[in-house]
Enzyme design. Structure first.
Site, PDB file in Angstrom:
ATOM      1  N   ASN A 100      -2.649  10.778  -5.192  1.00  0.00           N
ATOM      2  CA  ASN A 100      -2.393  10.250  -6.523  1.00  0.00           C
ATOM      3  C   ASN A 100      -3.610  10.552  -7.390  1.00  0.00           C
ATOM      4  O   ASN A 100      -4.728  10.148  -7.059  1.00  0.00           O
ATOM      5  CB  ASN A 100      -2.125   8.743  -6.438  1.00  0.00           C
ATOM      6  CG  ASN A 100      -1.693   8.153  -7.756  1.00  0.00           C
ATOM      7  OD1 ASN A 100      -2.398   8.270  -8.752  1.00  0.00           O
ATOM      8  ND2 ASN A 100      -0.545   7.507  -7.764  1.00  0.00           N
ATOM      9  N   CYS A 130       9.147  10.143  -7.393  1.00  0.00           N
ATOM     10  CA  CYS A 130       8.799  10.987  -6.255  1.00  0.00           C
ATOM     11  C   CYS A 130      10.006  11.219  -5.347  1.00  0.00           C
ATOM     12  O   CYS A 130      10.203  12.320  -4.827  1.00  0.00           O
ATOM     13  CB  CYS A 130       7.641  10.358  -5.488  1.00  0.00           C
ATOM     14  SG  CYS A 130       6.137  10.256  -6.509  1.00  0.00           S
ATOM     15  N   ASP A 174       0.494   1.452 -12.369  1.00  0.00           N
ATOM     16  CA  ASP A 174       1.053   2.575 -11.608  1.00  0.00           C
ATOM     17  C   ASP A 174       2.537   2.383 -11.316  1.00  0.00           C
ATOM     18  O   ASP A 174       3.297   3.334 -11.367  1.00  0.00           O
ATOM     19  CB  ASP A 174       0.286   2.769 -10.305  1.00  0.00           C
ATOM     20  CG  ASP A 174       0.598   4.117  -9.654  1.00  0.00           C
ATOM     21  OD1 ASP A 174       0.246   5.141 -10.256  1.00  0.00           O
ATOM     22  OD2 ASP A 174       1.213   4.129  -8.587  1.00  0.00           O
ATOM     23  N   GLU A 210       2.996  12.412  -4.127  1.00  0.00           N
ATOM     24  CA  GLU A 210       4.039  13.316  -3.652  1.00  0.00           C
ATOM     25  C   GLU A 210       4.285  14.449  -4.636  1.00  0.00           C
ATOM     26  O   GLU A 210       4.475  15.606  -4.238  1.00  0.00           O
ATOM     27  CB  GLU A 210       5.346  12.535  -3.402  1.00  0.00           C
ATOM     28  CG  GLU A 210       5.205  11.417  -2.391  1.00  0.00           C
ATOM     29  CD  GLU A 210       4.755  10.073  -2.995  1.00  0.00           C
ATOM     30  OE1 GLU A 210       4.919   9.053  -2.320  1.00  0.00           O
ATOM     31  OE2 GLU A 210       4.247  10.043  -4.142  1.00  0.00           O
TER      32      GLU A 210
END
Length: 152
Positions: free
Chosen positions: A48, A89, A149, A61
């Protein structure tokens, strides 16, 4: 003809965990990912990078798949992530028809595993204690960043 050692899911999660640690040490989110072929050879890595780059789509990802570049063998690969993949993702993995996903843990966050199930993607969740502990530590240290996030 050479012998090709098949790498275990646990070893692949360990490689993703090493990416997660790098992200944590950089001040970002401790989520890592690797992409592996059928023999378990890692063909791409990512972590990330949302905080480091300011890119809201730079989840582990997605970064890993970007790092894999253009390919035609997506349907023979395994995506590995330290944390259950979010809907973005998951959607990216579904777009490229990746048939198998290995998840380090889903206790701290349950992603869109139901979408994988609906598309017959095989998902294996290991509940790796190191993955669980690192994410738990991060969420306790930086709850605002974690909530940002996951879109809270």
């Amino acid at each position: 003809m050479g012998y090709h050692r098949v790498v275990s899911d646990e070893e692949l999660v360990r490689a993703a965990y090493e990416e997660a640690l790098k992200g944590y040490e950089e001040g970002g989110l401790p989520i890592g990912s690797v992409l592996a072929d059928a023999a378990g050879k890692i063909v791409a890595r990512g972590r990330n990078l949302r905080v480091q780059t300011g890119d809201p789509t730079a989840h582990a990802e997605v970064v890993c798949l970007r790092n894999a570049g253009r390919r035609r063998d997506w349907m023979m690969l395994t995506l590995v992530s330290t944390l259950s993949p979010c809907v973005m993702c998951t959607g990216t993995a579904l777009l490229y028809r990746i048939p198998r996903v290995v998840v380090g843990e889903n206790r701290n966050f349950m992603g869109a595993e139901d979408l994988f199930a609906a598309r017959d993607v095989k998902v294996r969740v290991l509940q790796d204690p190191d993955c669980v502990a690192l994410m738990r530590k991060f969420v306790a240290e930086k709850p605002d960043l974690w909530n940002e996030d996951i879109g809270l």
